[in-house]
Design an enzyme around this catalytic site. Structure first.
Site, PDB file in Angstrom:
ATOM      1  N   LYS A 297       0.859  -1.185   0.000  1.00 35.50           N
ATOM      2  CA  LYS A 297       0.000   0.000   0.000  1.00 35.50           C
ATOM      3  C   LYS A 297       0.895   1.234   0.000  1.00 35.50           C
ATOM      4  O   LYS A 297       1.938   1.247   0.680  1.00 35.50           O
ATOM      5  CB  LYS A 297      -0.889  -0.029   1.246  1.00 35.50           C
ATOM      6  CG  LYS A 297      -1.911   1.086   1.333  1.00 35.50           C
ATOM      7  CD  LYS A 297      -2.794   0.880   2.573  1.00 35.50           C
ATOM      8  CE  LYS A 297      -3.885   1.923   2.699  1.00 35.50           C
ATOM      9  NZ  LYS A 297      -4.753   1.684   3.871  1.00 35.50           N
TER      10      LYS A 297
ATOM     11  N   SER B   2      -9.578   1.309   2.841  1.00 40.68           N
ATOM     12  CA  SER B   2      -8.770   2.133   1.982  1.00 40.68           C
ATOM     13  C   SER B   2      -7.668   1.380   1.245  1.00 40.68           C
ATOM     14  O   SER B   2      -7.091   1.924   0.307  1.00 40.68           O
ATOM     15  CB  SER B   2      -8.120   3.260   2.794  1.00 40.68           C
ATOM     16  OG  SER B   2      -7.219   2.734   3.749  1.00 40.68           O
TER      17      SER B   2
ATOM     18  N   SER C 267      -9.578  -0.948   7.066  1.00 43.22           N
ATOM     19  CA  SER C 267      -9.038  -0.703   5.720  1.00 43.22           C
ATOM     20  C   SER C 267      -8.301  -1.875   5.094  1.00 43.22           C
ATOM     21  O   SER C 267      -7.997  -1.831   3.896  1.00 43.22           O
ATOM     22  CB  SER C 267      -8.126   0.527   5.736  1.00 43.22           C
ATOM     23  OG  SER C 267      -8.895   1.690   5.820  1.00 43.22           O
TER      24      SER C 267
END
Lengths: 100, 490
Positions: free
Chosen positions: B86, B161, B185
């Site tokens: 990420k 996310s 997330s």
């Protein structure tokens, strides 16, 4: 204080330059957020403790190598002769006052 | 071996193939880079591809293996195998954007601890993955830099996310990825994309080098195709790190040791609040069917109640926004981030840089956090939220003293279509089932449990006591083995 003033004060505290459209949008959103936050009052928290922080463990306070100085200086928006150059934080009047 | 076979292999099978010499680390790396080149135009998972860096790392693994220097034990499982991160996890020399204009050109001078650990284990970093800006969102629609689509249905969001991480794994672009989880997330996109995602116990994985959103809630966790893979990756990440004062040694870091022990006699709590009217019928049915599967394997289902559930989301929103407003103050055009070209003094430099650099969702949360911490609101909101958090933690501790784990849906619905949820409050409701684990610092795992509306994946969430990751993996593995016939990727 009206809502428009509220959002401007909040934007100043948050150091955010907002457009007029954003001010209107966020003022509405924050009203909803305040209403949403009021759901906290639904709970009987009279016997709740304020909670404990996660356990922390600090490393020994001993000198150790730090990040490479050149790499750090390369990240500065502006630099000169090995120093980070910054925008003046005092006005001329404030500067003179501080020198007297 | 055909290329498609490499895409579907588990980490264990990939490690075995490398050990046997069926393929080299370079061949594996080239295979996944080719997959990314062929498919990511459609998926949009990657923000940055680190091709030359990856090939150099793969070659180094091959050289070490040829010299007999490949590691033993848990570290051997990841040696020479590609992964991705990420884009809020710092990588030395590779840009780390947080999917924000604010950090679009930021290249960190150091690696996050998880990157150092995976490099030490021979991980091959393929690139950085899309996300909601600064990890604020639950759909990845709030990325300022790219659109990521759900590989299961390209008209739908991948969740967030960590949407790029889940989409990349689900699309077979990478064997595993790391995400971060502040309020769900990792688990939310894992559920939407039909993969496995773990939010470990707070303090289990170092946060050093993770760009902070809400420091008392943030944890890094792995996203994988199956349960065993997830346990293997987490084993490589955990442990005390002197750079993160909240990190701790895990008391039982071998997460694969108990995988085969089954669930007979385990008490599985089913909290009624997670199956209420806001939970779609298809999700509720799929998760209750999964509970029945576990019961058929000998687990004992225990109906229960979590009264503080109703205030958990509000407490989360207040606390996370308050911490974000503080953490993101460093992005001001001086210390970090985009600098406005036009300003008259230092104050306008700060305000304009932040106004130009941050997207709407980030500004909204900074404003909400500043409000919650301001005079007149602090006692009514922030203080109340910390008390609600404490109450929730007490209730979960009580429940987990009588149950081994808690089972619930991960998200109330299946993945929605792009633009379908414009309403901010409605989007927040998607976090309802996941935020309790963050507020209480507990481990929670999402794994696929069938399909719902339009054949889209449904995720179920297993939540346990602090440091019970091995137990969560054990229950998840029992379910996966029963419903998919074992390590189905092997």
């Amino acid at each position: 204080m009206n809502e428009h003033m509220d959002i401007e004060a909040l934007a100043r505290l948050s150091r955010l330059a907002l457009t007029e459209d954003e001010k209107r949008e966020f003022a509405t959103d924050l009203e909803a957020m305040i209403a949403f936050g009021r759901t906290l009052n639904k709970a009987d928290l009279s016997t709740a403790t304020c909670g404990k922080n996660a356990p922390t463990s600090l490393r020994a306070d001993e000198p150790a190598p730090s990040l490479d100085r050149t790499a750090i200086m390369d990240m500065a928006a502006t630099s000169s002769d090995g120093f980070v150059t910054v925008v003046r934080v005092l006005s001329e009047a404030e500067k003179e006052a501080s020198e007297t | 071996m055909k290329n498609n076979d490499l895409t579907s292999l588990s980490l264990t099978a990939l490690a075995d193939g490398l050990r046997r010499g069926d393929f080299s680390s370079r061949e594996l790396c080239e295979h996944f880079l080719a997959e990314i080149a062929a498919k990511d135009g459609e998926i949009g998972a990657f923000l940055t591809r680190s091709c030359s860096h990856a090939l150099a790392a793969a070659d180094e693994c091959d050289r070490r293996r040829a010299r007999g220097e490949s590691p033993d034990g848990a570290l051997a499982a990841l040696f020479g195998i590609p992964y991705a991160l990420k884009d809020n996890i710092c990588t030395k020399g590779i840009r780390t954007t947080c999917a924000s204009r604010m950090l679009e050109h930021f290249v960190p001078p150091y690696d996050a601890t998880v990157v150092t650990r995976l490099s030490g284990a021979g991980g091959v970093l393929l690139g950085k993955l899309n996300m909601d800006e600064f990890a604020m969102g639950a759909s990845t629609e709030h990325s300022a830099l790219a659109v990521t689509r759900n590989p299961r249905d390209l008209t739908r969001v991948p969740g967030g996310s960590s949407g790029g991480s889940a989409a990349a794994v689900a699309a077979g672009l990478v064997p595993y990825a790391l995400g971060s989880d502040t309020g769900g997330s990792v688990r939310n996109p894992a559920a939407f994309c039909g993969v496995v995602g773990m939010k470990p116990t707070y303090g289990t994985v170092s946060r050093y080098g993770l760009v902070a959103f809400a420091s008392s809630l943030d944890q890094i966790g792995p996203i994988t195709k199956n349960v065993r893979d997830n346990a293997l990756v987490l084993s490589a990440l955990v442990g005390r790190d002197a750079h993160d004062a909240t990190s701790q040694e895990h008391p039982a870091p071998d997460f694969c040791a108990d995988l085969d022990r089954g669930v007979r006699g385990l008490r599985i709590g089913i909290p009624s609040e997670f199956f209420g009217e806001d939970c779609s019928r298809c999700v509720r049915d799929a998760v209750l069917r999964a509970a029945d599967v576990l019961a058929s394997l000998g687990a004992i289902l225990v109906p229960l109640s979590l009264p503080s559930f109703d205030v958990a989301l509000a407490a989360y929103y207040v606390i996370s926004s308050a911490e974000a407003s503080s953490n993101l103050s460093r992005f001001d055009g001086v210390r970090y981030g985009h600098r406005a070209a036009d300003y008259k003094d230092v104050e306008s430099l700060y305000c304009r840089s932040r106004g130009e650099g941050f997207g709407s969702e980030v500004k909204r949360r900074i404003l909400a956090g500043t409000l919650a911490l301001s005079v007149g609101y602090y006692d009514a909101y922030y203080q109340k939220a910390t008390e609600a958090r404490a109450r929730l933690r007490e209730e979960l501790t009580t429940i987990l003293s009588t149950c081994d784990i808690i089972l619930s849906p991960t998200v109330p619905t299946v993945a929605h279509r792009f633009g379908e949820r414009q309403d901010h409050a409605q989007m927040l409701l998607g976090d309802r089932y996941t935020v309790p684990a963050n507020l209480a610092g507990l481990p929670a795992l999402s794994l696929p449990c069938g399909t719902g509306e339009d054949g889209l994946p449904v995720g179920m969430q297993l939540m346990g006591a602090p440091f019970s990751e091995a137990l969560l993996y054990r229950v998840a593995y029992a379910y996966e083995r029963q419903t998919k016939g074992g390590d189905d990727y092997e």
